[in-house]
Scaffold this active site. Sequence first.
Site, mmCIF file in Angstrom:
data_model
loop_
_atom_site.group_PDB
_atom_site.id
_atom_site.type_symbol
_atom_site.label_atom_id
_atom_site.label_comp_id
_atom_site.label_asym_id
_atom_site.label_seq_id
_atom_site.Cartn_x
_atom_site.Cartn_y
_atom_site.Cartn_z
ATOM 1 N N HIS A 68 0.837 -1.197 0.000
ATOM 2 C CA HIS A 68 0.000 0.000 0.000
ATOM 3 C C HIS A 68 0.868 1.243 0.000
ATOM 4 C CE1 HIS A 68 -2.354 3.232 2.131
ATOM 5 N NE2 HIS A 68 -3.125 2.962 1.095
ATOM 6 N N SER A 69 0.579 2.186 -0.893
ATOM 7 C CA SER A 69 1.226 3.490 -0.915
ATOM 8 C C SER A 69 2.749 3.324 -0.959
ATOM 9 C CB SER A 69 0.760 4.301 0.299
ATOM 10 O OG SER A 69 0.982 5.673 0.129
#
Length: 229
Positions: A68-69
């Site tokens: 994520h991210s």
Amino acid sequence: MATFGLVHGAWHGAWCWERLLPELNRRGHRAVAVELPSERAEAGAEAYVAAVLEALAGVEEPPVLVGHSMGGLTIAQVPARRQVRSLVYLCGLVPRPGFSWREQAETALAPGFAAGAVVDADRCQAWPSPEAAAAALFADCDPETAAWAAARVRRQCYGLMRDRFEGAPAVPAAYVVARRDEVVLPDYGRRAARELLGAEAVELDTGHTPYLTHPAELAEVLVRTAHKM
């Protein structure tokens, strides 16, 4: 059955996957939440990858790594160290070979989203209050969830972002865009999917944190994506 290795983004920790883990388990899959050394000023790519390897040490089958991210920068480097089934960038940063992340960030991140964070003596960033973190990172969450998550954020150091990325891993990869992402620009995700991964992005009608706001929907997307690769 697949095993998912869940790798969090900046300021987060393994806690952020708390709602997604049971959804993956309910669908017959195993999931391991990784804790990255985000608060260590000296930690670079090697330390981040080592954290993933340690968390997955008991997993024999090749895992599906979900980054994520900022976690995308870490998952891209794991296949050089162990066998991986596939990579899924969730609102993720995809490293461009030959460049450090600092040389790419302006094209990916929403301008000014972290303007409220403060920089400490180690040149790490932290949020001055839970309210500031909630407004910047969890604007897509209901107030109770945003407060719960914001109380758990920690400082983020950026040794990882100084390292240059040598080459793209030779494993299947997919990208999940959040159409209402207020941190990682959706157009960046679509472009990175096509240009760097050779794939069309899968899209969710969510903000930056679908693991908190839409865990069941996200689990379905991850399972479907894993089955296709």
